[in-house]
Write a protein that holds these residues in place. Structure first.
Motif, mmCIF file in Angstrom:
data_model
loop_
_atom_site.group_PDB
_atom_site.id
_atom_site.type_symbol
_atom_site.label_atom_id
_atom_site.label_comp_id
_atom_site.label_asym_id
_atom_site.label_seq_id
_atom_site.Cartn_x
_atom_site.Cartn_y
_atom_site.Cartn_z
ATOM 1 N N ALA A 264 0.982 -1.093 0.088
ATOM 2 C CA ALA A 264 0.595 0.289 -0.179
ATOM 3 C C ALA A 264 1.380 1.233 -0.664
ATOM 4 C CB ALA A 264 -1.256 0.238 1.286
ATOM 5 N N GLY A 265 0.061 2.106 -0.734
ATOM 6 C CA GLY A 265 1.022 3.386 -1.174
ATOM 7 C C GLY A 265 2.550 3.273 -1.766
ATOM 8 N N GLU A 266 2.700 2.274 -2.185
ATOM 9 C CA GLU A 266 4.021 2.307 -3.376
ATOM 10 C C GLU A 266 2.908 2.968 -5.114
ATOM 11 O OE1 GLU A 266 7.012 -0.503 -2.186
ATOM 12 O OE2 GLU A 266 5.351 -1.642 -3.754
ATOM 13 N N TRP A 267 4.474 3.245 -5.521
ATOM 14 C CA TRP A 267 3.734 3.526 -6.780
ATOM 15 C C TRP A 267 4.193 2.493 -7.562
ATOM 16 C CZ3 TRP A 267 1.146 8.013 -9.324
ATOM 17 C CH2 TRP A 267 1.156 8.640 -8.304
ATOM 18 N N VAL B 241 -4.470 -1.816 -7.490
ATOM 19 C CA VAL B 241 -5.607 -0.298 -7.141
ATOM 20 C C VAL B 241 -5.778 -1.258 -5.696
ATOM 21 C CG1 VAL B 241 -7.202 0.760 -6.924
ATOM 22 C CG2 VAL B 241 -5.544 1.175 -9.069
ATOM 23 N N ALA B 242 -6.174 -2.575 -5.951
ATOM 24 C CA ALA B 242 -7.294 -2.695 -4.470
ATOM 25 C C ALA B 242 -5.637 -3.297 -3.495
ATOM 26 C CB ALA B 242 -8.059 -4.389 -4.735
ATOM 27 N N ALA B 243 -4.631 -3.711 -4.062
ATOM 28 C CA ALA B 243 -3.978 -3.650 -2.657
ATOM 29 C C ALA B 243 -3.304 -2.171 -2.046
ATOM 30 C CB ALA B 243 -2.909 -3.744 -3.409
ATOM 31 N N GLY B 244 -3.964 -1.220 -2.385
ATOM 32 C CA GLY B 244 -3.496 0.646 -1.845
ATOM 33 C C GLY B 244 -2.539 0.924 -2.705
ATOM 34 N N ALA B 245 -2.487 0.445 -3.762
ATOM 35 C CA ALA B 245 -1.139 0.735 -5.017
ATOM 36 C C ALA B 245 -1.441 2.038 -5.859
ATOM 37 C CB ALA B 245 0.020 0.348 -5.833
ATOM 38 N N ARG B 246 -0.613 3.329 -6.075
ATOM 39 C CA ARG B 246 -1.338 4.053 -6.670
ATOM 40 C C ARG B 246 -0.271 3.613 -8.437
ATOM 41 N NH1 ARG B 246 2.025 8.621 -3.705
ATOM 42 N NH2 ARG B 246 2.786 6.744 -3.042
ATOM 43 N N GLY C 1 -8.876 2.279 -11.825
ATOM 44 C CA GLY C 1 -8.043 3.231 -11.158
ATOM 45 C C GLY C 1 -6.951 3.950 -10.966
#
Length: 349
Positions: free
Chosen positions: A165-168, A186-191, A209
């Motif tokens: 999460a939070g990674e690019w 995206v579902a894992a919280g990445a960008r 997303g």
């Protein structure tokens, strides 16, 4: 049965009647309810896979109902709703014993090592090892999209890529694998930064997303990595080449930040030439260069649960369904006029 058959590489395939398959002692025959049209099928039709013998029936992403099983099969039975990974493992070698079925040295692949699923029925080997039960909530069309592209992307992003999460995350190529990777990251919280020359593919990536999209035609072939680094504030933590070309592989590595991770998912046929990677940067920046080749059947349950629950919307990837009669033309058009998303063929249609 009716099946799509080609007699020569890169020449027109046709739908014709061929003998029904029979199960091997440890295998099964599945009635194909849906089968995906994948770029790997196009590579096989072009002759890029040396293991294909002619005449040939393509197709390796499938879902359906078990029609018959061999006498050695004990875990599954006729009438079961199933899908299968495109790598069918033997279950008995050292790699399989370690749980790494996706690199089994004795693997079979429908549509490559033997006739595939562009047909009303398909034979599959080592049924007890490879057949995966489908949740009742999952349609056959959605399940067919899982066996190659979605499952491959899931393992590439989650297991090999170790997304956090939070990674690019940069995704180069937004066909079926790439769009699946966008959705999963995206579902894992990445960008996510999604790279593709097709406007429709970039639009789907945004719908799934992606924070940014990049048109490589607008930036120029040598500037894609720079665009990714600018958008991510120094480079992606994780980057995937989901297309498979020397240019996308090199851009994926060059767009990473220090200690970033590149995962090669798209096939790199010899006809495309060698992929020249910036190995000086790999050393100096301690980059990781990883390969990812499908996903073992035993690893499917967590992914299937996320799809069943709606946390991952694999159904949204299916943008077109076709009858078997339309498959030869759709296969031929994959390189020159690819459709966005995933095309699924319904043999009974």
């Amino acid at each position: 049965m009716r099946a799509v058959v080609f007699e020569r590489f890169a020449e027109a395939a046709e739908v014709r009647d061929v003998p029904d398959p029979a199960p091997s002692p440890g295998g099964a025959v599945v009635r194909v309810e849906a089968t995906g049209l994948c770029r790997s099928d196009w590579h096989g039709w072009q002759g890029h896979d040396p293991g294909i013998a002619l005449p040939h029936v393509p197709g390796h992403e499938l879902a359906g109902v078990i029609e018959a099983v061999g006498p050695g099969v004990t875990r599954v039975r006729p009438g079961d709703r199933v899908t299968v990974p495109f790598v069918c493992a033997c279950g008995g070698c050292a790699d399989c014993a370690a749980g790494e079925h996706q690199v089994c040295a004795h693997q079979t692949q429908p549509g490559f090592t033997h006739w595939g699923s562009f047909a009303e029925y398909v034979a599959l080997e080592h049924a007890d090892v490879n057949l995966v039960a489908l949740p009742e909530e999952l349609s056959y069309a959605t399940a067919a999209a899982l066996g190659c592209r979605f499952a491959t992307a899931f393992r590439a992003v989650v297991v090999r890529g170790r997304v956090a999460a939070g990674e690019w995350v940069a995704v180069h190529g937004c066909g079926g694998v790439g769009l699946s990777a966008v959705m999963i990251a995206v579902a894992a919280g990445a960008r996510v930064v999604a790279v593709d020359p097709a406007p429709a593919a970039r639009e789907l990536a945004r719908a799934f997303g992606a924070a940014h999209t990049v048109d490589p035609r607008a930036t120029g072939p040598g500037a894609v990595a720079g665009a990714v680094r600018d958008l991510t504030g120094g480079g992606a933590h994780l980057s995937l080449d989901a297309l498979g070309s020397p240019a996308t592989a090199a851009a994926s590595v060059a767009g990473l930040r220090r200690r970033g991770r590149h995962v090669q998912v798209g096939l790199l046929p010899a006809e495309s030439g060698p992929a020249v990677l910036p190995m000086d940067r790999v050393i100096g920046w301690e980059l990781e260069v990883l390969g990812s080749h499908g996903m073992a059947a035993h690893a499917y349950p967590p992914m299937l649960e996320l799809v069943r629950s709606g946390a991952l919307r694999a159904d949204l990837l299916v943008t077109r369904t076709l009858p078997l009669a339309a498959a030869p033309a759709a296969l031929a058009a994959m390189d020159s006029a690819p459709e966005p998303g995933v095309t699924v063929i319904l043999p009974a249609g």
